[in-house]
Enzyme design. Structure first.
Site, PDB file in Angstrom:
ATOM      1  N   LYS A 113       0.838  -1.204   0.000  1.00  0.00           N
ATOM      2  CA  LYS A 113       0.000   0.000   0.000  1.00  0.00           C
ATOM      3  C   LYS A 113       0.876   1.259   0.000  1.00  0.00           C
ATOM      4  CE  LYS A 113      -2.273  -1.558   3.657  1.00  0.00           C
ATOM      5  NZ  LYS A 113      -1.750  -2.941   3.718  1.00  0.00           N
ATOM      6  N   THR A 114       1.864   1.286   0.889  1.00  0.00           N
ATOM      7  CA  THR A 114       2.760   2.450   0.957  1.00  0.00           C
ATOM      8  C   THR A 114       3.505   2.615  -0.365  1.00  0.00           C
ATOM      9  OG1 THR A 114       3.072   1.857   3.268  1.00  0.00           O
ATOM     10  CG2 THR A 114       4.583   3.493   2.369  1.00  0.00           C
ATOM     11  N   ASP A 158      -1.333   6.294   6.792  1.00  0.00           N
ATOM     12  CA  ASP A 158      -1.405   4.870   7.084  1.00  0.00           C
ATOM     13  C   ASP A 158      -2.332   4.648   8.287  1.00  0.00           C
ATOM     14  OD1 ASP A 158      -0.830   2.262   6.656  1.00  0.00           O
ATOM     15  OD2 ASP A 158       1.230   2.326   7.371  1.00  0.00           O
ATOM     16  N   THR A 207      -5.914  -1.697   7.256  1.00  0.00           N
ATOM     17  CA  THR A 207      -6.091  -3.150   7.285  1.00  0.00           C
ATOM     18  C   THR A 207      -7.546  -3.470   7.638  1.00  0.00           C
ATOM     19  OG1 THR A 207      -5.337  -3.018   9.565  1.00  0.00           O
ATOM     20  CG2 THR A 207      -3.728  -3.722   7.936  1.00  0.00           C
ATOM     21  N   ARG A 266       6.565  -8.133   1.620  1.00  0.00           N
ATOM     22  CA  ARG A 266       7.499  -7.737   2.685  1.00  0.00           C
ATOM     23  C   ARG A 266       8.149  -8.972   3.309  1.00  0.00           C
ATOM     24  NH1 ARG A 266       4.737  -4.237   6.133  1.00  0.00           N
ATOM     25  NH2 ARG A 266       5.644  -2.462   5.047  1.00  0.00           N
TER      26      ARG A 266
HETATM   27  P1  ADP Z   1       2.159  -1.957   3.178  1.00  0.00           P
HETATM   28  O1  ADP Z   1       2.171  -0.471   3.087  1.00  0.00           O
HETATM   29  O2  ADP Z   1       0.952  -2.582   2.520  1.00  0.00           O
HETATM   30  O3  ADP Z   1       2.368  -2.482   4.580  1.00  0.00           O
HETATM   31  P2  ADP Z   1       4.629  -1.748   1.662  1.00  0.00           P
HETATM   32  O4  ADP Z   1       4.189  -0.905   0.519  1.00  0.00           O
HETATM   33  O5  ADP Z   1       5.444  -1.062   2.710  1.00  0.00           O
HETATM   34  O6  ADP Z   1       3.395  -2.510   2.319  1.00  0.00           O
HETATM   35  O7  ADP Z   1       5.439  -2.986   1.021  1.00  0.00           O
HETATM   36  C1  ADP Z   1       6.349  -3.758   1.770  1.00  0.00           C
HETATM   37  C2  ADP Z   1       7.579  -4.081   0.946  1.00  0.00           C
HETATM   38  O8  ADP Z   1       7.229  -5.063  -0.029  1.00  0.00           O
HETATM   39  C3  ADP Z   1       8.127  -2.883   0.165  1.00  0.00           C
HETATM   40  O9  ADP Z   1       9.288  -2.409   0.765  1.00  0.00           O
HETATM   41  C4  ADP Z   1       8.450  -3.394  -1.224  1.00  0.00           C
HETATM   42  O10 ADP Z   1       9.839  -3.586  -1.333  1.00  0.00           O
HETATM   43  C5  ADP Z   1       7.778  -4.734  -1.309  1.00  0.00           C
HETATM   44  N1  ADP Z   1       6.657  -4.734  -2.260  1.00  0.00           N
HETATM   45  C6  ADP Z   1       5.359  -4.514  -1.968  1.00  0.00           C
HETATM   46  N2  ADP Z   1       4.587  -4.656  -3.061  1.00  0.00           N
HETATM   47  C7  ADP Z   1       5.415  -4.968  -4.075  1.00  0.00           C
HETATM   48  C8  ADP Z   1       5.195  -5.262  -5.461  1.00  0.00           C
HETATM   49  N3  ADP Z   1       3.964  -5.271  -5.986  1.00  0.00           N
HETATM   50  N4  ADP Z   1       6.271  -5.535  -6.229  1.00  0.00           N
HETATM   51  C9  ADP Z   1       7.508  -5.566  -5.676  1.00  0.00           C
HETATM   52  N5  ADP Z   1       7.775  -5.329  -4.363  1.00  0.00           N
HETATM   53  C10 ADP Z   1       6.749  -5.035  -3.574  1.00  0.00           C
END
Ligand code: ADP
Length: 385
Positions: A113-114, A158, A207, A266
């Protein structure tokens, strides 16, 4: 990009008490291959390992980790439907020279998401300010952020379901009319002043989409869900990360890591790094399937990506409650885990792989879960399925 604050961390596990509980809990599980301690890597076979927690750890917010994030939509692996929706929204906004609609992203932690919010800003050629709802306690916190935005900027919040009410109310006018309403003075002399804001895009991540109030939810033009990743998508993510980290990894080795990553990028990246440590310390060279499996067994992550806590939750349900139905709060009390963490972090994946069912009468460990943990499901459990 300005990072205003970061996510609060889950408490550290109490290793001793939980590993004691766990050694009881898995007594009937056929034991997997265990690698003897070698004096360099700790013996982790019975310890609770936070490797599979999908929340970011402090070191994962470092600049080095930021290198792993895809920067453009074309580099973002998986989530095909979502990417198509966003691609169209980006192109349309660019043609009309408008800002993107406000976007709400929901789904379990670690799914990207981030990353997507940073990509949106990059694709639109604007800045991205990041914060998390618990950091916006006072009206002046959100007011300062809103006033600091440049035209078109993305504001990423977030855990948006945790916004304090007063902050949320300020956001209503900001999202709808790009206006900041501030109250000056107190009591009968109090008056409200409206300050115009630059047009911006709010990207909210959560979430728990059900925990958002409807006035807030209704102000998002786009509401999109992120789903768990397939093995082949995670494989691409592992190979991409290995490339960035300059690691030699075979397709089979990367697939083994992908299989154990609970559908979560992640976790895939984290496991890859732990396997890299293992290969380095043991001087093993190329990362093969067998080495990946051996390393992850060592960290007590099983072939389906279940860890200590997953197995403990299921084991308690099976041993203490004959597989359920059992209420969430009861499971939480019996395992010592936090009910919300169980619901938001552990259950989604267990539901996804069909090891858990949610029913009006409580949670049920499915026959597949019984078998995976080495138990024979009772007939009653089979008939439910
Ligand atoms: P969330 O915000 O949903 O908790 P993040 O955006 O921080 O998740 O993603 C976590 C990690 O996973 C990021 O640092 C990134 O390196 C990796 N990641 C997430 N989605 C992808 C994707 N679609 N392709 C490649 N790497 C991804």
């Amino acid at each position: 990009m300005a990072i205003i604050s970061s996510k609060p961390q889950p408490p550290e596990p109490d290793d001793l008490s939980q590993s004691e509980l766990f050694s009881d809990g898995i007594s009937k599980k056929p034991s997997g291959k265990r690698i003897p301690p070698n004096g360099k890597l700790p013996d982790l076979s019975n310890a609770k390992q936070p490797l599979l927690e999908p929340e970011a750890k402090p070191e994962e917010r470092s600049q080095q980790e930021e290198r792993l994030r895809p920067r453009r939509l074309s580099e973002y692996i998986g989530q095909k439907d979502l990417k198509e929706v966003l691609d169209i929204a980006i192109q349309a906004a660019k043609v009309r020279q408008e800002t993107l609609d406000h976007l709400l992203l929901y789904g379990p932690p670690g799914l990207g998401k981030t990353t997507l919010s940073l990509i949106l800003a990059e694709e639109m050629g604007v800045g991205c300010k990041m914060t998390t709802a618990p950091a916006l306690e006072r009206p002046r916190d959100i007011a300062g952020l809103l006033l600091g935005l440049q035209p078109g900027d993305v504001l990423f919040i977030d855990e948006i379901h945790r916004l304090p009410k007063v902050t949320e109310e300020i956001l209503y006018a900001a999202m709808e009319d790009f206006r900041l309403d501030v109250t000056l003075g107190k009591g009968s002399s109090a008056r409200t002043r409206s300050i115009p804001l630059k047009h911006f895009t709010l990207v909210g991540a959560t979430t728990r989409v059900g925990a958002l109030t409807s006035p807030l939810r209704d102000r998002f033009g786009l509401i999109q869900r992120l789903r768990f990743y397939e093995i082949d998508e995670l494989l691409q993510i592992v190979l991409r990360t290995a490339g960035i980290l300059k690691m030699a990894v075979s397709d089979e080795g990367a697939t083994e890591i992908a299989r154990r990553s609970r559908g979560t990028p992640r976790i895939a990246n984290r496991l890859l790094k732990r396997v890299r440590d293992y290969v380095q310390v043991k001087e093993l060279g190329n990362l093969t399937e067998a080495i990946a499996a051996e390393a992850l067994e060592r960290y007590n992550i099983d072939p389906l990506g279940l860890d200590w806590t997953d197995r403990r939750l299921l084991t308690v349900m099976i041993e203490n409650f004959n597989g359920g139905p059992v209420g969430l709060e009861t499971i939480a009390a019996a395992t010592g885990e936090d009910a919300q963490t169980i619901e938001e972090v552990y259950e989604p994946y267990l539901l996804q792989i069909g090891y858990l069912n949610r029913t009006p009468r409580g949670r049920i460990a499915t026959a597949a879960a019984w078998k995976h943990l080495g138990y024979t499901p009772p007939d009653s459990q089979l008939s439910i399925l």
